[in-house]
Design an enzyme around this catalytic site. Structure first.
Site, short mmCIF file in Angstrom:
data_model
loop_
_atom_site.label_atom_id
_atom_site.label_comp_id
_atom_site.label_asym_id
_atom_site.label_seq_id
_atom_site.Cartn_x
_atom_site.Cartn_y
_atom_site.Cartn_z
N HIS A 65 -0.83 -14.28 -40.82
CA HIS A 65 -0.05 -15.48 -41.14
C HIS A 65 1.42 -15.16 -41.32
CE1 HIS A 65 0.50 -19.57 -42.69
NE2 HIS A 65 1.27 -19.04 -43.62
N HIS A 67 5.57 -16.93 -40.40
CA HIS A 67 6.39 -18.02 -39.83
C HIS A 67 7.68 -17.38 -39.32
CE1 HIS A 67 4.31 -21.33 -42.24
NE2 HIS A 67 3.96 -20.25 -42.92
N GLU A 145 2.18 -26.06 -35.10
CA GLU A 145 2.01 -26.80 -36.36
C GLU A 145 2.23 -28.30 -36.18
OE1 GLU A 145 3.48 -25.75 -40.72
OE2 GLU A 145 5.13 -26.58 -39.56
N SER A 149 3.54 -37.41 -43.08
CA SER A 149 2.70 -38.25 -43.94
C SER A 149 2.87 -39.74 -43.63
CB SER A 149 3.04 -37.98 -45.41
OG SER A 149 4.43 -38.12 -45.59
N HIS A 183 -0.47 -28.60 -41.17
CA HIS A 183 0.26 -27.90 -42.23
C HIS A 183 -0.49 -27.88 -43.56
CE1 HIS A 183 3.20 -27.62 -45.60
NE2 HIS A 183 3.40 -26.49 -44.97
N GLU A 213 -2.35 -23.85 -52.57
CA GLU A 213 -1.42 -22.75 -52.75
C GLU A 213 -0.76 -22.76 -54.13
OE1 GLU A 213 1.70 -23.08 -49.90
OE2 GLU A 213 2.64 -21.18 -50.47
N ASP A 311 3.17 -14.14 -44.61
CA ASP A 311 3.90 -15.40 -44.62
C ASP A 311 5.25 -15.13 -43.95
OD1 ASP A 311 3.80 -18.10 -45.10
OD2 ASP A 311 3.35 -17.90 -47.22
#
Ligand code: MCF
Ligand code: FE
Length: 409
Positions: A65, A67, A145, A149, A183, A213, A311
């Site tokens: 993982h 980014h 990704e 919302s 996400h 998380e 990350d």
């Protein structure tokens, strides 16, 4: 056909086998692995390279993982509080992304390579990292990704996502595998998440998602309260959680999913994660953002397979996987240090391969891919039981590395 010999070979199988005075014979795939004299005798035409004393051969390491698009961050983002960090990411997202040019991508990938990472799972938010990932010598699982919302702009979000998916599919190869990332439960509307999950089902693409998380995420999904309320109010005058945690997990039931973080997942949720897929553990990111430490005993008791992720540099100071392993080793006081070191080596090899669907990278055995790294320890190991621990304590860079049998370092 080549043979490498070394004082130790870490097979990284289920029994954590270690071969003393071992050799590995390979071209693209592993042909034979075993005791030095036998492997050399059985493969008389191979070119033999005897590694220096105190060398260790092991599988290439897997960072599940990362980014890359946030690789320019050093001090731009707010640390120490997850919600404030998220706010700062939202504020700086475009600036960070636009600053992230070829140089930053190459530097980030090079740091992983030098530390022995032969495969990684990259979460791509915008597609800016596509070329760098396609051109990298490593095996890349490229998670496109999706998030959003607001269902009113669903069509635009899906259109942009489809464009990125299509582009990435054009580059599918033995080294590059397009995949999908929803996400998170707090950022992705069910209609948008379901669209992506359906696509992953139809095309058998691997799925990944951030899950449980932070305390803010726990409180938000459980009660619609806490720090996320004020943050989400910026986007919606009357924000409400879009799922319960369980409802969110249930959506992923039929796709192989790599869940990321899970530090605040309940026992029941972890059980579910174990049934659906695996978990990526990112110690440094969790620490920097003041999130809790994953309970590895609980993870084990629920049969969850966990891998290691750095990350992005948005929540880490290094993409060197050994830095990450050291952080994990020093953080998990609940585990015996000798057995934790072995677990971490398995997490960063075998479990990483399982998590990223890399069936040919499970361990060093016949017919598996020849993704191999060699490490030079500073001195003789007094006890074989301690080999994993010594590796984590002393390694910063690998000595040499092979991907599909081709030397890259
Ligand atoms: O894993 C960390 C923390 N949790 C969530 N998201 C991210 C992480 N590192 C980068 N991100 C990205 C994420 O992919 O930050 C954005 C997303 O694009 C946050 S939502 C605007
Ligand atoms: Fe992440």
């Amino acid at each position: 056909m080549k043979i490498l010999t070394a004082d130790y070979i870490l097979v990284c199988d289920e029994d954590f086998s270690i071969i003393k005075d071992g050799a590995i014979c390979f071209d693209e795939k592993i042909i034979e692995i075993g005791k030095e004299d036998e492997v050399i005798k059985n493969n008389p035409y191979a070119v033999v390279k005897h590694l220096s004393k105190n060398s260790v051969i092991m599988p290439g390491l897997i960072n599940t993982h990362v980014h890359l698009e946030f690789s320019t961050n050093k001090t731009d983002l707010i640390y120490g509080d997850f919600t404030k960090w998220l706010e700062s990411v939202i504020k700086n997202r475009d600036i960070l992304k636009n600053k992230c040019n070829e140089y930053f991508y190459e530097t980030a990938i090079e740091q992983m390579l030098q530390s022995g990472v032969t495969a990684f799972g990259a979460i791509s938010s915008f597609g800016g990292d596509l070329e760098a990932c396609v051109d990298s010598p490593q095996k890349v699982i490229y998670f496109n990704e999706i998030l959003g919302s607001n269902p009113d702009v669903k069509n635009d979000i899906i259109k942009d996502f489809n464009n990125r998916i299509e582009k990435s599919i054009q580059f599918s190869s033995d080294l590059f595998t397009p995949a999908i990332s929803v996400h998170s439960a707090y950022s992705t509307h069910p209609e948008i998440a379901k669209y992506a999950i359906d696509m992953s089902k139809k095309n058998q693409m691997l799925m990944s998602t951030h899950f449980m998380e932070s305390m803010a995420e726990r409180e938000w999904l459980d009660s619609g309260k806490g720090d996320f309320y004020a943050l989400l109010k910026n986007f919606n005058p009357n924000p409400k959680p879009m799922y319960s945690a369980m409802e969110y997990l249930e959506m992923f039931e039929e796709v192989k999913t790599l869940f990321v973080h899970g530090v605040l997942a309940t026992k029941k949720e972890l059980e579910m994660i174990g049934q659906i897929g695996t978990l990526a553990h990112c110690f440094v990111s969790n620490r920097i953002l003041n999130n809790p430490l994953l309970d590895l005993n609980l993870v084990k008791s629920k049969n969850v397979i966990y891998s290691i992720g750095t990350d992005g540099l948005s929540s880490n100071n290094s993409l060197n996987i050994w830095d990450e392993l050291r952080a994990g080793l020093f953080a998990h006081f609940e585990k015996d240090v000798i057995s934790l070191a072995k677990d971490l080596i398995i997490a960063v090899t075998r479990n990483g391969a399982i998590s990223l669907g890399m069936k040919n990278n499970l361990c060093l055995k016949k017919n598996q891919s020849a993704d191999i790294v060699t490490v030079l320890l500073p001195d003789e190991v007094s006890d074989k039981e301690q080999l994993a621990l010594e590796l984590i304590l002393h390694t910063k860079k690998i000595k040499s590395g092979y991907i599909n049998g081709e030397r890259y370092i």
